[in-house]
Design a protein around this motif. Structure first.
Motif, PDB file in Angstrom:
ATOM      1  N   ALA A 271       4.053   1.822   9.169  1.00 11.73           N
ATOM      2  CA  ALA A 271       5.247   1.705   8.326  1.00 11.73           C
ATOM      3  C   ALA A 271       6.452   1.270   9.145  1.00 11.73           C
ATOM      4  O   ALA A 271       7.348   0.563   8.644  1.00 11.73           O
ATOM      5  CB  ALA A 271       5.530   3.026   7.624  1.00 11.73           C
ATOM      6  N   GLN A 272       6.496   1.664  10.416  1.00 12.97           N
ATOM      7  CA  GLN A 272       7.606   1.269  11.287  1.00 12.97           C
ATOM      8  C   GLN A 272       7.561  -0.224  11.611  1.00 12.97           C
ATOM      9  O   GLN A 272       8.594  -0.905  11.578  1.00 12.97           O
ATOM     10  CB  GLN A 272       7.553   2.082  12.581  1.00 12.97           C
ATOM     11  N   HIS A 273       6.367  -0.737  11.907  1.00 19.51           N
ATOM     12  CA  HIS A 273       6.241  -2.128  12.359  1.00 19.51           C
ATOM     13  C   HIS A 273       5.976  -3.105  11.212  1.00 19.51           C
ATOM     14  O   HIS A 273       6.179  -4.307  11.384  1.00 19.51           O
ATOM     15  CB  HIS A 273       5.133  -2.226  13.400  1.00 19.51           C
ATOM     16  N   ARG A 274       5.473  -2.622  10.074  1.00 19.75           N
ATOM     17  CA  ARG A 274       5.222  -3.482   8.919  1.00 19.75           C
ATOM     18  C   ARG A 274       5.860  -2.861   7.680  1.00 19.75           C
ATOM     19  O   ARG A 274       5.190  -2.464   6.730  1.00 19.75           O
ATOM     20  CB  ARG A 274       3.718  -3.677   8.702  1.00 19.75           C
ATOM     21  N   PRO A 275       7.182  -2.738   7.673  1.00 19.28           N
ATOM     22  CA  PRO A 275       7.858  -1.984   6.597  1.00 19.28           C
ATOM     23  C   PRO A 275       7.701  -2.618   5.215  1.00 19.28           C
ATOM     24  O   PRO A 275       7.754  -1.907   4.211  1.00 19.28           O
ATOM     25  CB  PRO A 275       9.326  -1.979   7.039  1.00 19.28           C
ATOM     26  N   ARG A 276       7.496  -3.930   5.148  1.00 21.29           N
ATOM     27  CA  ARG A 276       7.403  -4.568   3.836  1.00 21.29           C
ATOM     28  C   ARG A 276       6.096  -4.265   3.130  1.00 21.29           C
ATOM     29  O   ARG A 276       6.001  -4.417   1.909  1.00 21.29           O
ATOM     30  CB  ARG A 276       7.559  -6.083   3.993  1.00 21.29           C
ATOM     31  N   ARG A 277       5.101  -3.829   3.875  1.00 16.85           N
ATOM     32  CA  ARG A 277       3.790  -3.602   3.265  1.00 16.85           C
ATOM     33  C   ARG A 277       3.615  -2.161   2.774  1.00 16.85           C
ATOM     34  O   ARG A 277       2.773  -1.894   1.925  1.00 16.85           O
ATOM     35  CB  ARG A 277       2.670  -3.935   4.258  1.00 16.85           C
TER      36      ARG A 277
ATOM     37  N   LYS B 228       4.769   0.997   0.792  1.00 14.93           N
ATOM     38  CA  LYS B 228       5.648   1.398  -0.306  1.00 14.93           C
ATOM     39  C   LYS B 228       6.023   2.872  -0.243  1.00 14.93           C
ATOM     40  O   LYS B 228       7.091   3.275  -0.710  1.00 14.93           O
ATOM     41  CB  LYS B 228       4.973   1.083  -1.644  1.00 14.93           C
ATOM     42  N   SER B 229       5.132   3.697   0.287  1.00 16.27           N
ATOM     43  CA  SER B 229       5.429   5.123   0.380  1.00 16.27           C
ATOM     44  C   SER B 229       4.467   5.773   1.361  1.00 16.27           C
ATOM     45  O   SER B 229       3.440   5.185   1.737  1.00 16.27           O
ATOM     46  CB  SER B 229       5.328   5.806  -0.994  1.00 16.27           C
ATOM     47  N   LEU B 230       4.799   7.013   1.771  1.00 13.96           N
ATOM     48  CA  LEU B 230       3.992   7.760   2.734  1.00 13.96           C
ATOM     49  C   LEU B 230       3.745   9.178   2.229  1.00 13.96           C
ATOM     50  O   LEU B 230       4.652   9.818   1.696  1.00 13.96           O
ATOM     51  CB  LEU B 230       4.698   7.844   4.089  1.00 13.96           C
ATOM     52  N   ILE B 231       2.525   9.660   2.397  1.00 13.81           N
ATOM     53  CA  ILE B 231       2.205  11.079   2.235  1.00 13.81           C
ATOM     54  C   ILE B 231       1.646  11.542   3.570  1.00 13.81           C
ATOM     55  O   ILE B 231       0.606  11.051   4.025  1.00 13.81           O
ATOM     56  CB  ILE B 231       1.186  11.340   1.114  1.00 13.81           C
ATOM     57  N   LEU B 232       2.341  12.474   4.219  1.00 13.21           N
ATOM     58  CA  LEU B 232       1.994  12.921   5.561  1.00 13.21           C
ATOM     59  C   LEU B 232       1.567  14.380   5.513  1.00 13.21           C
ATOM     60  O   LEU B 232       2.285  15.220   4.958  1.00 13.21           O
ATOM     61  CB  LEU B 232       3.190  12.754   6.498  1.00 13.21           C
TER      62      LEU B 232
ATOM     63  N   ILE C 166       8.842   9.507   0.739  1.00 12.84           N
ATOM     64  CA  ILE C 166       7.965  10.213   1.674  1.00 12.84           C
ATOM     65  C   ILE C 166       7.726  11.618   1.150  1.00 12.84           C
ATOM     66  O   ILE C 166       8.652  12.300   0.704  1.00 12.84           O
ATOM     67  CB  ILE C 166       8.576  10.276   3.083  1.00 12.84           C
ATOM     68  N   THR C 167       6.468  12.044   1.195  1.00 12.93           N
ATOM     69  CA  THR C 167       6.104  13.426   0.874  1.00 12.93           C
ATOM     70  C   THR C 167       5.426  14.041   2.086  1.00 12.93           C
ATOM     71  O   THR C 167       4.520  13.433   2.677  1.00 12.93           O
ATOM     72  CB  THR C 167       5.153  13.494  -0.331  1.00 12.93           C
ATOM     73  N   ILE C 168       5.878  15.226   2.476  1.00 13.06           N
ATOM     74  CA  ILE C 168       5.261  15.967   3.577  1.00 13.06           C
ATOM     75  C   ILE C 168       4.486  17.127   2.973  1.00 13.06           C
ATOM     76  O   ILE C 168       5.069  18.001   2.323  1.00 13.06           O
ATOM     77  CB  ILE C 168       6.321  16.480   4.571  1.00 13.06           C
ATOM     78  N   MET C 169       3.180  17.129   3.172  1.00 14.72           N
ATOM     79  CA  MET C 169       2.309  18.149   2.586  1.00 14.72           C
ATOM     80  C   MET C 169       1.634  18.924   3.713  1.00 14.72           C
ATOM     81  O   MET C 169       0.808  18.370   4.455  1.00 14.72           O
ATOM     82  CB  MET C 169       1.269  17.486   1.669  1.00 14.72           C
ATOM     83  N   ASP C 170       1.977  20.189   3.855  1.00 13.81           N
ATOM     84  CA  ASP C 170       1.447  21.012   4.938  1.00 13.81           C
ATOM     85  C   ASP C 170       0.823  22.285   4.394  1.00 13.81           C
ATOM     86  O   ASP C 170       1.139  22.735   3.282  1.00 13.81           O
ATOM     87  CB  ASP C 170       2.553  21.380   5.930  1.00 13.81           C
ATOM     88  N   THR C 171      -0.050  22.864   5.203  1.00 11.92           N
ATOM     89  CA  THR C 171      -0.643  24.163   4.876  1.00 11.92           C
ATOM     90  C   THR C 171       0.113  25.257   5.620  1.00 11.92           C
ATOM     91  O   THR C 171       0.576  25.053   6.745  1.00 11.92           O
ATOM     92  CB  THR C 171      -2.130  24.197   5.275  1.00 11.92           C
ATOM     93  N   ASN C 172       0.212  26.408   5.004  1.00 13.16           N
ATOM     94  CA  ASN C 172       0.990  27.502   5.572  1.00 13.16           C
ATOM     95  C   ASN C 172       0.157  28.503   6.369  1.00 13.16           C
ATOM     96  O   ASN C 172       0.714  29.410   6.982  1.00 13.16           O
ATOM     97  CB  ASN C 172       1.744  28.259   4.469  1.00 13.16           C
ATOM     98  N   ASP C 173      -1.181  28.373   6.329  1.00 17.04           N
ATOM     99  CA  ASP C 173      -1.977  29.365   7.031  1.00 17.04           C
ATOM    100  C   ASP C 173      -2.128  29.020   8.514  1.00 17.04           C
ATOM    101  O   ASP C 173      -1.678  29.747   9.377  1.00 17.04           O
ATOM    102  CB  ASP C 173      -3.348  29.549   6.359  1.00 17.04           C
TER     103      ASP C 173
ATOM    104  N   ILE D 150       0.838  -1.211   0.000  1.00 22.22           N
ATOM    105  CA  ILE D 150       0.000   0.000   0.000  1.00 22.22           C
ATOM    106  C   ILE D 150       0.868   1.254   0.000  1.00 22.22           C
ATOM    107  O   ILE D 150       2.041   1.242   0.386  1.00 22.22           O
ATOM    108  CB  ILE D 150      -0.934   0.035   1.226  1.00 22.22           C
ATOM    109  N   HIS D 151       0.253   2.327  -0.451  1.00 23.04           N
ATOM    110  CA  HIS D 151       0.770   3.679  -0.283  1.00 23.04           C
ATOM    111  C   HIS D 151      -0.163   4.373   0.697  1.00 23.04           C
ATOM    112  O   HIS D 151      -1.383   4.363   0.501  1.00 23.04           O
ATOM    113  CB  HIS D 151       0.807   4.423  -1.613  1.00 23.04           C
ATOM    114  N   LEU D 152       0.384   4.970   1.751  1.00 22.37           N
ATOM    115  CA  LEU D 152      -0.440   5.528   2.822  1.00 22.37           C
ATOM    116  C   LEU D 152      -0.461   7.047   2.759  1.00 22.37           C
ATOM    117  O   LEU D 152       0.586   7.696   2.634  1.00 22.37           O
ATOM    118  CB  LEU D 152       0.096   5.087   4.185  1.00 22.37           C
ATOM    119  N   TYR D 153      -1.657   7.609   2.846  1.00 21.44           N
ATOM    120  CA  TYR D 153      -1.849   9.057   2.946  1.00 21.44           C
ATOM    121  C   TYR D 153      -2.594   9.318   4.244  1.00 21.44           C
ATOM    122  O   TYR D 153      -3.743   8.896   4.406  1.00 21.44           O
ATOM    123  CB  TYR D 153      -2.645   9.567   1.742  1.00 21.44           C
ATOM    124  N   GLY D 154      -1.928   9.979   5.198  1.00 24.71           N
ATOM    125  CA  GLY D 154      -2.541  10.231   6.494  1.00 24.71           C
ATOM    126  C   GLY D 154      -2.472  11.690   6.887  1.00 24.71           C
ATOM    127  O   GLY D 154      -1.464  12.364   6.636  1.00 24.71           O
ATOM    128  N   THR D 155      -3.531  12.174   7.496  1.00 27.88           N
ATOM    129  CA  THR D 155      -3.573  13.542   7.990  1.00 27.88           C
ATOM    130  C   THR D 155      -3.784  13.521   9.497  1.00 27.88           C
ATOM    131  O   THR D 155      -4.567  12.720  10.011  1.00 27.88           O
ATOM    132  CB  THR D 155      -4.707  14.349   7.331  1.00 27.88           C
TER     133      THR D 155
END
Length: 405
Positions: A116-122, A124-128, A215-222, A100-105
């Motif tokens: 991702a820390q405990h199941r690293p093989r599953r 594939k990427s992270l969007i935080l 890993i992609t870190i997506m944040d808002t600036n406001d 999986i690719h995980l997108y979490g807010t």
């Protein structure tokens, strides 16, 4: 926040087309949306404390029509982080998803990192997005954290809602806040208590085996409910991660700035090697069964609960029953029609708004004409005695002048 909430037109359309699945796994009830080509590793979206699977409906509508599989889940009632990891793994096994690719807010981003820390093989990427590495700050800000599991519903909802900034917002941000507040009202006491417990339970994310380049870190600036120092810690932990900044968007940019968020999600997935496959896009059947599972299967699960445990083959027959690719060009046409219908729906809404605006303008013009006419009549009535008096004086003066002559 508005006192009365009206569901957006695109959300109503989404609900009418994409089914909500419910499956029991052990003692946990999982609610999720799953749409897109099944042969593509999915993007799994994890909401924050105040979110549900519904908050990512704009990502499901957009990305699935571009050839990606999107799964949006509700966080079930789990009371510690280890239970979350085990329960989420069983869920993935139950729906026959291995990578999986995980997108979490917010909280979802924290739980994504733990998995991702405990199941690293599953993973594939992270969007935080607007998330954190440790819960100590939140535990310190909640003095009644040890008894959160026994708190009444109204207190839990009040605490969650006070974390959402209220005040003057841009229209799109205000709409996103209203939508999330409406979703909070649907949550039960155990849902709220378990999520707050996960937020304040002492835990931190250890270094990941996943490379920062995935890993992609997506944040808002406001502004955001997550303190800036926690967001800075996240950036320091993943110095090689790609940074995506949104000028505005508030706590829920996936609702208030969906086009920008969807673009960054697409760029991330392409960067990590997951390309969109339009030729694999599945249509939405007329019965609304969606992209992966049928409603009949969901009804069977509700009628006959089954503990899938950790067996990844439990849904193998169901996976084979869904075609991996369309059989004709009609599938792609129907998917294109989905977006065009949504656009027509928006155009119809816009035309209604324009018609209402035109009607209001006509009413305003009519009221203005009536007011001007009334004012003119009042002026005439006021000036009439003066005019009559002036004529009387003029006639008297003329008569006297003729007598003198």
């Amino acid at each position: 926040m508005k006192s009365v909430f009206s569901a957006p037109g695109d959300y109503v359309y989404f609900k009418s087309q994409v089914p909500l699945h419910k499956i029991p796994i052990g003692t946990k009830q999982w609610r999720y949306y799953d749409f897109g080509p099944k042969v593509v590793p999915p993007l799994v979206c994890l909401p924050g404390t105040a979110g549900t699977a519904d908050v990512y409906y704009k990502q499901i509508m957009s990305l699935s029509m571009k050839g990606y599989r999107v799964i949006s889940v509700d966080i079930p009632c789990v009371w510690n982080h280890q239970e979350w990891i085990q329960s989420f793994e069983k869920f993935l096994d139950a729906i026959d998803v291995h990578h999986i690719h995980l997108y979490g807010t917010s909280l979802g981003g924290f739980l994504a990192q733990l998995f991702a820390q405990h199941r690293p093989r599953r993973v594939k990427s992270l969007i935080l997005s607007n998330t954190f590495l440790e819960t100590r700050t939140f535990a310190a800000a909640m003095p009644w954290a040890p008894i959160v599991g026994w708190a009444p519903t109204f207190l839990l909802k009040r605490y969650v809602l006070t974390g959402i900034r209220d005040g003057p917002h841009e229209p799109f941000i205000a709409d996103s806040v209203d939508f999330v507040v409406s979703q909070v009202e649907t949550l039960k006491r155990d849902d709220l208590a378990s999520r707050l417990t996960l937020t304040v339970d002492n835990a931190s994310v250890k270094p990941l085996l996943l490379s920062d380049s995935f890993i992609t870190i997506m944040d808002t600036n406001d502004y955001s409910s997550i303190p800036q120092e926690l967001k800075d810690q996240l950036g320091e932990r993943y110095p090689g991660a790609r940074r995506a900044y949104l000028k505005t968007g508030g706590d829920f940019p996936f609702l208030s700035r969906p086009d920008e968020v969807n673009l960054h999600l697409q760029l991330h997935l392409r960067r990590v090697g997951l390309e969109a496959h339009l030729e694999l896009v599945q249509s939405i059947p007329k019965d609304g069964t969606g992209g992966s599972h049928s409603k009949e299967n969901d009804k069977d699960r509700d009628d006959e609960p089954k503990d899938y445990g950790g067996n990844p083959d439990s849904n193998s027959e169901e996976s084979q029953s869904s075609p991996s690719a369309p059989q004709s060009s009609e599938f792609h046409g129907l998917d294109s029609q989905l977006l065009s219908n949504a656009e027509i729906h928006h155009e119809n809404e816009n035309s209604v708004v324009l018609n209402r605006s035109a009607m209001l303008m006509n009413q305003h013009d009519a009221a203005t004409r009536i007011l001007l006419q009334s004012t003119w009549e009042l002026v005439i009535v006021s000036l009439l005695p003066i005019c009559v008096g002036t004529l009387y004086i003029s006639s008297n003066n003329a008569r006297k002048f003729r007598q003198l002559l």
